[in-house]
Design an enzyme around this catalytic site. Structure first.
Site, PDB file in Angstrom:
ATOM      1  N   CYS A   2       0.831  -1.190   0.000  1.00 40.35           N
ATOM      2  CA  CYS A   2       0.000   0.000   0.000  1.00 40.35           C
ATOM      3  C   CYS A   2       0.871   1.247   0.000  1.00 40.35           C
ATOM      4  O   CYS A   2       2.093   1.179  -0.062  1.00 40.35           O
ATOM      5  CB  CYS A   2      -0.908   0.022   1.237  1.00 40.35           C
ATOM      6  N   ARG A  50      -4.815   1.416  -0.617  1.00 38.07           N
ATOM      7  CA  ARG A  50      -4.635  -0.026  -0.424  1.00 38.07           C
ATOM      8  C   ARG A  50      -4.506  -0.799  -1.720  1.00 38.07           C
ATOM      9  O   ARG A  50      -5.270  -0.601  -2.666  1.00 38.07           O
ATOM     10  CB  ARG A  50      -5.818  -0.586   0.374  1.00 38.07           C
ATOM     11  N   ASP A  98      -2.766  -9.292   8.173  1.00 36.75           N
ATOM     12  CA  ASP A  98      -1.551  -9.089   8.950  1.00 36.75           C
ATOM     13  C   ASP A  98      -1.511  -7.688   9.555  1.00 36.75           C
ATOM     14  O   ASP A  98      -0.829  -7.463  10.558  1.00 36.75           O
ATOM     15  CB  ASP A  98      -0.305  -9.360   8.108  1.00 36.75           C
ATOM     16  N   SER A 370      10.949 -11.792  -6.536  1.00 40.03           N
ATOM     17  CA  SER A 370      12.111 -11.315  -7.284  1.00 40.03           C
ATOM     18  C   SER A 370      13.402 -11.834  -6.659  1.00 40.03           C
ATOM     19  O   SER A 370      13.510 -11.982  -5.438  1.00 40.03           O
ATOM     20  CB  SER A 370      12.129  -9.779  -7.286  1.00 40.03           C
ATOM     21  N   GLY A 371      14.415 -12.050  -7.499  1.00 45.11           N
ATOM     22  CA  GLY A 371      15.724 -12.471  -7.023  1.00 45.11           C
ATOM     23  C   GLY A 371      16.613 -11.330  -6.587  1.00 45.11           C
ATOM     24  O   GLY A 371      17.807 -11.550  -6.311  1.00 45.11           O
TER      25      GLY A 371
END
Length: 601
Positions: A2, A50, A98, A370-371
């Site tokens: 967000c 959001r 969460d 993502s790496g």
């Protein structure tokens, strides 16, 4: 994921400032396309945009419980464990989000709650009991959070644009801010604009009637490593499997970013194993008119495409290539979108291609793994293994492509920026924690690793956050899990290079789940277009800029050097030395023209 904003003022009634608070909130619309919320108390205003990822229906913000109200951005991956702990302490939850876990953790443990979180987050809590604001940021700085003290409180937001939207803050930049913006120092806490700061990763900031105070809750520390190489490799695999499993939690479509390198391939393979029968989705970027025409250079020996497809076939992923054209990369619309996302000068086609890739991915997925950061954690960059770069009295990446962008600046400005970067380098060295008794080689490589984990990685995380959130895509970075970072940071360099190559520990940990072609492949940076048409478009635009006597960038440039560079023949390969300075000069012009900051002494 967000966008959050806020305003605390102990000298005015903010219930009368709703219009300004709402304007600040709406600057975060791209970060949060799904919903908007605003909560106002006499001395505090909290705004939220959001992007719904977990508990789409229930996780609406701002969220209040008892005396506390929160605006939150990010993900707390251990929220299920924390929720069970809090329920055992008498808390009754209303949602599955969460966000509510973080809010109730604050009510239970106060500011110390951040020490229990595993995730990427930036949040603010207003406590009506004490009339205090708590700002918190994750340990590695994955999610951004800026603030600007005022005479009677503070302004804050996920991005500078939220603070710039408030009339109490003027867009000003001084010589130090210019140097910070143009170099690769990434000073912790520096917000570039005069009077603006970042919450330092691993820190909290408390705002009260007494002023603003900063507290460190996490930092890299030195610990003796007692595991041998096989045990270290096994521990890395164990951590990676747990991290990927946690970060696959989502109530919306999820995918991986796949480049065909070791890092992204490892995540894609581990995600595929964790998902079981459900194939993991993967996306890769490529450039039009380059198929079969790749030219090896000092940075990139091989194109990504063949390795991407090897992994997709090996893992059985639901894969798609996103192919970008020159017109897209250099289009005014794309470049303006990148500029507005960054609030700072962009990094040429490396930014615009990432933005366009994310925009296409967002049509199919809301979350991507993502790496990013594996090179900083495991020692993947070429300069980690270059004796001259390691021995240099400077940031080790300064001599590589990232340091090449100052060549067209005014000489006085360039000298000032170089001196600033040297000062920040020596400042950073004083922070490095060492293990007693380590030899000179181990001490130096610990310094190199520390510089990457506290400076360079934050530049790249900022870039990835802005480009992804500008299209409403949440990008997660498993290699930034603080447990993995702490463990590998304290692993001896001899372990990290036990097979004589870069990223030995990661390669050893995941070799069994990857095709041999990827296991053998050498490090290759994020791809850049090699099509000469892109450079021609950049040159044409910069020629127009220097020909216009009203261009705001002219006082910052060595105009003669720019004209000489434009007369030189075009380069032949991807990130050619001539192109990056041209891109940087043009990006600086675009930023000055759009933001019109006042330069103050």
């Amino acid at each position: 994921m967000c966008g959050i904003v806020g305003w605390v003022d102990y000298d005015r009634d903010l219930t009368r400032e709703r219009a300004t608070a709402r304007e600040m909130t709406r600057t975060m619309a791209l970060r949060g396309p799904d919903d908007e919320g605003l909560w106002i108390d006499p001395h505090a205003a909290l705004g939220h945009r959001r992007l719904a990822v977990i508990d789409v229906e229930g996780g609406v913000q701002p969220m209040s419980e008892g005396p506390a109200t929160i605006v939150y951005s990010g993900e707390t991956y251990n929220f299920d464990e924390l929720r069970r702990d809090l329920e055992g302490r008498g808390h009754a939850f209303r949602t599955r989000s969460d966000t509510e876990v973080v809010l109730r953790a604050y009510l239970e443990w106060g500011a110390a709650a951040v020490e229990r979180f595993n995730g990427m987050y930036a949040f603010a809590v207003w406590d009506r009991r004490t009339e205090e604001l708590l700002l918190a940021r994750d340990r590695m700085g994955i999610k951004p959070l800026y603030y600007a003290p005022t005479p009677h409180g503070v302004l804050f937001g996920s991005e500078p644009k939220a603070i710039l939207a408030n009339p109490l803050f003027d867009a000003e930049i001084d010589d130090e801010g210019v140097s910070e913006m143009l170099t690769n120092a990434k000073t912790p806490g520096h917000g570039v604009f005069r009077g603006m700061y970042e919450v330092v990763p691993g820190h909290t900031v408390t705002v009260s009637r007494r002023g603003v105070s900063d507290r460190t809750y996490w930092e890299l520390s030195a610990r003796e490593h007692t595991d041998d190489v096989p045990a270290t490799v096994a521990r890395v695999r164990e951590l990676m499997e747990d991290i990927v499993r946690r970060q696959l939690i989502s109530d919306v479509p999820l995918c991986t970013l796949l480049s065909g390198g070791l890092d992204s391939s490892a995540l894609t393979a581990l995600a595929g194993r964790a998902l079981g029968a459900e194939p993991v989705r993967s996306f890769a970027v490529d450039f039009a008119d380059e198929t079969g025409g790749f030219v090896p250079d000092d940075l990139r020996e091989t194109p990504d495409g063949p390795y991407v497809h090897d992994v997709a076939k090996h893992v059985g992923s639901d894969h798609a290539d996103v192919v970008l054209s020159n017109d897209q990369l250099a289009s005014p619309a794309s470049m303006d979108s990148v500029l507005r996302a960054r609030d700072l000068p962009a990094m040429g086609d490396m930014d615009s291609s990432l933005y366009l890739l994310f925009a296409e991915i967002r049509r199919h997925s809301t979350v991507a793994l993502s790496g990013e950061s594996a090179d900083e954690v495991f020692g993947g960059y070429r300069w980690f293994h270059d004796p001259d770069a390691v021995a240099a009295d400077a940031f080790p990446w300064s001599g590589a492509m990232l340091g090449a962008g100052l060549g067209l600046l005014d000489r006085t400005l360039r000298d000032r920026a170089n001196a600033y970067e040297r000062e920040r380098y020596h400042e950073a060295l004083t922070e490095v924690p060492h293990v007693p008794g380590a030899d000179a080689r181990e001490r130096r490589m610990r310094e190199i690793c520390y510089l990457h984990l506290t400076r360079m990685v934050r530049m790249l995380l900022d870039r990835k956050d802005r480009m992804s959130m500008a299209v409403g895509l949440e990008v997660r970075v498993p290699f930034c899990d603080h447990r993995l970072v702490e463990y590998v940071f304290n692993t001896p360099w001899s372990h990290k290079t036990y097979d004589g190559r870069e990223k030995s520990l990661l390669r050893g940990a995941v070799a069994d789940v990857l095709p041999r072609s990827v296991v053998r492949r050498r490090k290759s940076p994020y791809p850049a277009t090699q099509n000469p048409g892109y450079e021609r478009m950049i040159r044409t635009r910069l020629e127009e800029v220097v020909a216009d006597s009203s261009s705001p960038v002219l006082p910052y440039l060595d105009v003669g050097a720019v004209r000489e560079a434009l007369r030189r023949p075009m380069g032949a390969a991807s990130l050619q030395p001539d192109r990056l300075p041209l891109e940087r000069a043009l990006a600086l012009h675009d930023w000055l023209a759009a933001y019109r900051p006042r330069h103050v002494a």
